[in-house]
Design a protein around this motif. Structure first.
Motif, short mmCIF file in Angstrom:
data_model
loop_
_atom_site.label_atom_id
_atom_site.label_comp_id
_atom_site.label_asym_id
_atom_site.label_seq_id
_atom_site.Cartn_x
_atom_site.Cartn_y
_atom_site.Cartn_z
N VAL A 50 3.02 1.48 -5.44
CA VAL A 50 3.19 0.69 -6.66
C VAL A 50 2.85 1.61 -7.83
O VAL A 50 1.78 2.22 -7.84
CB VAL A 50 2.25 -0.53 -6.64
N ASP A 56 0.85 -1.20 0.00
CA ASP A 56 0.00 0.00 0.00
C ASP A 56 0.88 1.24 0.00
O ASP A 56 1.90 1.28 0.68
CB ASP A 56 -0.93 0.02 1.23
N ILE A 69 -22.45 -0.21 7.02
CA ILE A 69 -23.79 -0.84 6.97
C ILE A 69 -23.67 -2.18 6.24
O ILE A 69 -23.08 -2.27 5.16
CB ILE A 69 -24.80 0.06 6.22
N SER A 96 -12.22 2.51 2.96
CA SER A 96 -12.66 1.46 3.89
C SER A 96 -12.73 1.98 5.32
O SER A 96 -13.57 1.55 6.10
CB SER A 96 -11.71 0.27 3.82
C1 LIG Z 1 -18.68 7.85 3.11
C2 LIG Z 1 -18.68 6.40 2.72
C3 LIG Z 1 -19.65 5.56 3.26
C4 LIG Z 1 -19.66 4.20 2.93
N1 LIG Z 1 -20.54 3.35 3.55
C5 LIG Z 1 -20.53 2.03 3.26
C6 LIG Z 1 -21.38 1.14 3.95
O1 LIG Z 1 -22.14 1.54 4.83
N2 LIG Z 1 -21.32 -0.19 3.64
C7 LIG Z 1 -20.49 -0.66 2.66
O2 LIG Z 1 -20.50 -1.87 2.39
N3 LIG Z 1 -19.66 0.17 2.00
C8 LIG Z 1 -19.66 1.49 2.28
N4 LIG Z 1 -18.82 2.34 1.62
C9 LIG Z 1 -18.05 1.84 0.50
C10 LIG Z 1 -16.79 1.14 0.95
O3 LIG Z 1 -16.18 1.85 1.99
C11 LIG Z 1 -15.85 0.99 -0.25
O4 LIG Z 1 -16.52 0.37 -1.32
C12 LIG Z 1 -14.65 0.13 0.13
O5 LIG Z 1 -14.01 0.68 1.24
C13 LIG Z 1 -13.66 -0.01 -1.01
O6 LIG Z 1 -12.57 -0.74 -0.50
P1 LIG Z 1 -11.20 -0.84 -1.29
O7 LIG Z 1 -10.33 -1.72 -0.49
O8 LIG Z 1 -11.49 -1.19 -2.70
O9 LIG Z 1 -10.68 0.67 -1.35
P2 LIG Z 1 -9.82 1.53 -0.28
O10 LIG Z 1 -10.29 1.33 1.10
O11 LIG Z 1 -9.85 2.94 -0.80
O12 LIG Z 1 -8.38 0.92 -0.38
C14 LIG Z 1 -7.57 1.07 -1.52
C15 LIG Z 1 -6.14 1.05 -1.03
O13 LIG Z 1 -5.27 1.06 -2.15
C16 LIG Z 1 -4.16 1.85 -1.83
N5 LIG Z 1 -3.52 2.31 -3.05
C17 LIG Z 1 -4.01 3.15 -3.98
N6 LIG Z 1 -3.13 3.35 -4.97
C18 LIG Z 1 -2.04 2.61 -4.67
C19 LIG Z 1 -0.78 2.40 -5.29
N7 LIG Z 1 -0.48 3.00 -6.46
N8 LIG Z 1 0.12 1.59 -4.69
C20 LIG Z 1 -0.19 0.97 -3.51
N9 LIG Z 1 -1.37 1.15 -2.88
C21 LIG Z 1 -2.28 1.93 -3.44
C22 LIG Z 1 -4.75 3.00 -1.02
O14 LIG Z 1 -3.75 3.65 -0.26
C23 LIG Z 1 -5.78 2.27 -0.19
O15 LIG Z 1 -5.28 1.86 1.07
C24 LIG Z 1 -18.74 3.70 1.99
C25 LIG Z 1 -17.75 4.55 1.47
C26 LIG Z 1 -17.71 5.88 1.85
C27 LIG Z 1 -16.62 6.76 1.31
#
Ligand SMILES: Cc1cc2nc3c(=O)[nH]c(=O)nc-3n(C[C@H](O)[C@H](O)[C@H](O)COP(=O)(O)OP(=O)(O)OC[C@H]3O[C@@H](n4cnc5c(N)ncnc54)[C@H](O)[C@@H]3O)c2cc1C
Length: 373
Positions: free
Chosen positions: A170, A28, A43, A37
């Motif tokens: 990355v 990361d 929810i 996340s």
């Molecule tokens: C306000 C809000 C409310 C929400 N409520 C809900 C809910 O109630 N229930 C639900 O199910 N979902 C909810 N969601 C949606 C959910 O949070 C997201 O769909 C989910 O967190 C996505 O997870 P992820 O791991 O794909 O992304 P992220 O959590 O954004 O993780 C991506 C990771 O990749 C890393 N990264 C990015 N680019 C690079 C790179 N070039 N090299 C290395 N690392 C990198 C970042 O640093 C980050 O840590 C909500 C989202 C928000 C913003």
């Protein structure tokens, strides 16, 4: 194998794959688990795997039914409580859409009840239902505390031997299609890997553009949240009105969410206008919240996608690169289903949903949705 991105999707996949004997590292560019996340509301809508008709309903239902066990397992392994609580939820639906939405719930076998105004008043006395809305009680609606879930996943991954690599950006895949040799880091190092899973949330398309000149349509959608502190028990259940909601935590904290701001691009931050409208929404629904303590506000960048559903599966053109990104509003609830599909496919088992239906080359899903969050 290498996972790029340590949000809920990357960490849950790493945790699940390590359990099945894979040697996993998670890279990361920042601290693990601090982006969308961390920012989300946590929810977990209800679901019934046997009744689910679409692939997305099935993945949601896997989350709904597996989270209690996941919570127990993480607590036993790490000592960390993820705050899983089956608190129930109230959906306030316009009469015009209630018939269609409740038909989807009934078809899946999700328990729900119509609450007449007096019942809502008796069971959730602080709530003033919006005019022209019907009230629907979903006893299976649950929640987790996002920061606690991420802390537990990080600790669980460590216990299972996952190599965690925070603060390592990355920049691209190393090698040329159809075979990636590994990943390129911002400091110029190349990390070799047999298999790569891209879970970089809203930033996934950037990586794809740098690696192959095109993305899969993933983009940031900012969501702002306001946190209040109020009397524990003022509100018992999650309350949802269209895209906005109130999520009461057991200790008196209460989340008000959320905006959808694709126009903000990759800019995180909170705005006076959005915070004012979230506070107005909350005070109209629960007037006593006007007296609550304002604790803080924040935003996160949801990974939006072409049809609002994630892209999960092999990355077209590459033999050894997979993607699991674009979970938009549903990444927490879909995290366990996503990890299950990847683990099944990589373990040579038939995945619980068809990869053709959830991959990047599918027809966009435009069917009606049982839940918005
Ligand atoms: C306000 C809000 C409310 C929400 N409520 C809900 C809910 O109630 N229930 C639900 O199910 N979902 C909810 N969601 C949606 C959910 O949070 C997201 O769909 C989910 O967190 C996505 O997870 P992820 O791991 O794909 O992304 P992220 O959590 O954004 O993780 C991506 C990771 O990749 C890393 N990264 C990015 N680019 C690079 C790179 N070039 N090299 C290395 N690392 C990198 C970042 O640093 C980050 O840590 C909500 C989202 C928000 C913003």
């Amino acid at each position: 194998m290498v996972i790029v991105g340590g949000g809920v999707i990357g960490l849950t996949c790493a945790y699940q794959l390590a359990r099945e004997g894979w040697q996993v590292s998670v890279w990361d560019r920042g601290a693990l688990g601090q982006e969308a996340s961390w920012a989300g509301a946590g929810i977990i809508p209800p679901g019934r795997v046997e009744g689910a008709t679409s692939c997305w309903d099935r993945l949601r239902a896997i989350g709904a039914t597996s989270f209690p066990h996941h919570a127990d397992e993480l607590r036993e392994l790490t000592g960390i409580d993820i705050g899983y609580r089956r608190c129930g939820g109230l959906e306030f639906l316009p009469a015009a859409t209630a018939a269609e939405v409740t038909r989807l719930w009934a078809a899946e076998g999700i328990p729900f009840e119509a609450w007449p105004a007096e019942q809502c008043q008796r069971r959730e006395p602080a709530v003033v239902p919006p005019p022209d809305r019907t009230v629907w009680y979903l006893p299976g609606c649950a929640q987790v505390r996002n920061p606690w879930l991420l802390r537990a996943l990080i600790a669980g991954c460590e216990r299972r031997g996952v190599v965690l690599q925070p603060y390592q950006e990355v920049v691209a895949l190393a090698g040329r299609p159809p075979r990636a040799e590994g990943i390129m880091l911002a400091d110029g190092r190349r990390v070799l890997a047999e298999r790569i899973l891209l879970t970089a949330g809203a930033w996934t398309d950037g990586l794809l553009h740098r690696s192959q000149g095109q993305g899969v349509g993933i983009y940031p959608v900012r969501g702002q949240i306001v946190l209040l502190r109020t009397t524990p028990g003022l509100l018992q259940r999650i309350v949802i009105v269209d895209k906005c909601y109130l999520v009461p935590r057991g200790d008196g904290h209460l989340l008000i969410g959320s905006t959808e701001e694709p126009e903000a691009g990759f800019a995180k931050g909170t705005t006076a206008g959005a915070v004012a409208s979230l506070l107005a929404f909350a005070a109209a629904l629960v007037p006593r919240l006007a007296q609550a303590e304002l604790v803080k506000c924040w935003s996160g960048l949801r990974p939006g996608s072409r049809d609002g559903w994630p892209v999960i599966g092999p990355l077209p053109g590459w033999d050894n690169v997979w993607i699991a990104a674009g979970h938009f509003r549903a990444g927490i609830q879909l995290s366990l289903g996503t990890a299950q599909v990847i683990a099944e496919a990589w373990g040579g088992r038939t995945p619980c949903v068809s990869l053709a239906e959830i991959g990047g080359q599918r027809r966009p899903s435009d069917g009606p949705r049982a839940f918005r969050s």
